[in-house]
Design a protein around this motif. Structure first.
Motif, PDB file in Angstrom:
ATOM      1  N   ALA A 116       0.827  -1.206   0.000  1.00  0.00           N
ATOM      2  CA  ALA A 116       0.000   0.000   0.000  1.00  0.00           C
ATOM      3  C   ALA A 116       0.864   1.259   0.000  1.00  0.00           C
ATOM      4  O   ALA A 116       0.540   2.242  -0.654  1.00  0.00           O
ATOM      5  CB  ALA A 116      -0.932   0.009   1.209  1.00  0.00           C
TER       6      ALA A 116
ATOM      7  N   ARG B 285      -5.656   0.169  -5.520  1.00  0.00           N
ATOM      8  CA  ARG B 285      -4.655  -0.849  -5.850  1.00  0.00           C
ATOM      9  C   ARG B 285      -3.439  -0.212  -6.534  1.00  0.00           C
ATOM     10  O   ARG B 285      -2.870  -0.754  -7.466  1.00  0.00           O
ATOM     11  CB  ARG B 285      -5.252  -1.970  -6.694  1.00  0.00           C
ATOM     12  CG  ARG B 285      -6.435  -2.646  -5.996  1.00  0.00           C
ATOM     13  CD  ARG B 285      -6.805  -3.996  -6.482  1.00  0.00           C
ATOM     14  NE  ARG B 285      -5.789  -5.003  -6.490  1.00  0.00           N
ATOM     15  CZ  ARG B 285      -5.342  -5.678  -5.403  1.00  0.00           C
ATOM     16  NH1 ARG B 285      -5.826  -5.396  -4.222  1.00  0.00           N
ATOM     17  NH2 ARG B 285      -4.432  -6.626  -5.535  1.00  0.00           N
TER      18      ARG B 285
ATOM     19  N   MET C 296      -4.935   1.190  -1.045  1.00  0.00           N
ATOM     20  CA  MET C 296      -5.603  -0.110  -1.025  1.00  0.00           C
ATOM     21  C   MET C 296      -6.846  -0.094  -1.910  1.00  0.00           C
ATOM     22  O   MET C 296      -7.122  -1.050  -2.624  1.00  0.00           O
ATOM     23  CB  MET C 296      -5.964  -0.500   0.408  1.00  0.00           C
ATOM     24  CG  MET C 296      -4.763  -0.889   1.255  1.00  0.00           C
ATOM     25  SD  MET C 296      -5.168  -1.146   2.993  1.00  0.00           S
ATOM     26  CE  MET C 296      -6.185  -2.621   2.905  1.00  0.00           C
TER      27      MET C 296
ATOM     28  N   ALA D  39       0.039   1.595  -5.057  1.00  0.00           N
ATOM     29  CA  ALA D  39       0.860   1.964  -3.901  1.00  0.00           C
ATOM     30  C   ALA D  39       1.289   3.421  -3.977  1.00  0.00           C
ATOM     31  O   ALA D  39       1.436   3.979  -5.068  1.00  0.00           O
ATOM     32  CB  ALA D  39       2.086   1.061  -3.819  1.00  0.00           C
TER      33      ALA D  39
ATOM     34  N   GLY E 292      -1.209  -3.899   2.640  1.00  0.00           N
ATOM     35  CA  GLY E 292      -2.629  -3.919   2.918  1.00  0.00           C
ATOM     36  C   GLY E 292      -3.171  -5.331   2.919  1.00  0.00           C
ATOM     37  O   GLY E 292      -2.639  -6.212   2.239  1.00  0.00           O
TER      38      GLY E 292
ATOM     39  N   SER F 147      -2.488   5.280   2.645  1.00  0.00           N
ATOM     40  CA  SER F 147      -2.464   3.819   2.539  1.00  0.00           C
ATOM     41  C   SER F 147      -3.849   3.260   2.243  1.00  0.00           C
ATOM     42  O   SER F 147      -3.992   2.335   1.426  1.00  0.00           O
ATOM     43  CB  SER F 147      -1.907   3.190   3.816  1.00  0.00           C
ATOM     44  OG  SER F 147      -0.550   3.524   3.984  1.00  0.00           O
TER      45      SER F 147
END
Length: 161
Positions: free
Chosen positions: A74, A145, A142, A147, A94, A138
């Motif tokens: 993440a 999808r 998540m 980072a 994550g 973060s």
């Protein structure tokens, strides 16, 4: 043949890995260490010759008693040197945690005293700033999808061609 003396002279960096685990209601799992103040994501220091993912898996097994499902990276947050402490690269992975897994958590009594599931917006009330600053980026990472890269908790923007 690599120049071993050269590689030995290079700086070393510290690293840590943590699991941002969400239950089916979107609550975040936090654990309470016995040796420092505040609540934290499950995780810890990356040991010598250990990958960030391996460290996260090992720490979850040690701290929770099982390995949760991890869905990917993440966030990476580079923390600058502060108060005599070297810089650190923190990798946040994550994942998800089920109700049955929450019920099966077995904390190591010498290291952790409690665990809790909290709404993401409540994390800053419980966790130190260096932990809570990673929460919003973060969680967004998540959800998308994709980072994110942070420096001292500030997201770094990259120009796209």
């Amino acid at each position: 043949m690599p120049d071993l003396a050269y590689y030995a002279s290079l700086p070393r960096t510290r690293g840590a890995a943590a699991a941002l685990l969400l239950d089916d209601l979107g609550r975040v799992l936090l654990v309470k260490p016995t040796y420092k103040e505040g609540w934290f994501l499950p995780g810890g220091v990356i040991e010598a010759d250990e990958s960030p993912l391996s460290a996260c898996v090992r720490e979850c097994e040690e701290e929770l008693g099982f390995v949760p499902r991890l869905d990917g990276l993440a966030c990476v947050d580079w923390g600058s040197p502060q108060g005599g402490i070297d810089s650190v690269n923190v990798f946040v992975f994550g994942g998800a945690i089920t109700g049955a897994e929450v019920g099966a958590i077995r904390l190591p009594a010498d290291e952790l005293s409690d665990h809790v599931l909290v709404a993401p917006e409540k994390v800053p009330e419980l966790a130190p700033a260096h932990v809570s600053r990673r929460m919003e980026p973060s969680l967004r990472a998540m959800a998308t999808r994709r980072a994110v890269y942070l420096e001292d908790g500030r997201e770094q923007a990259f120009a796209t061609p």
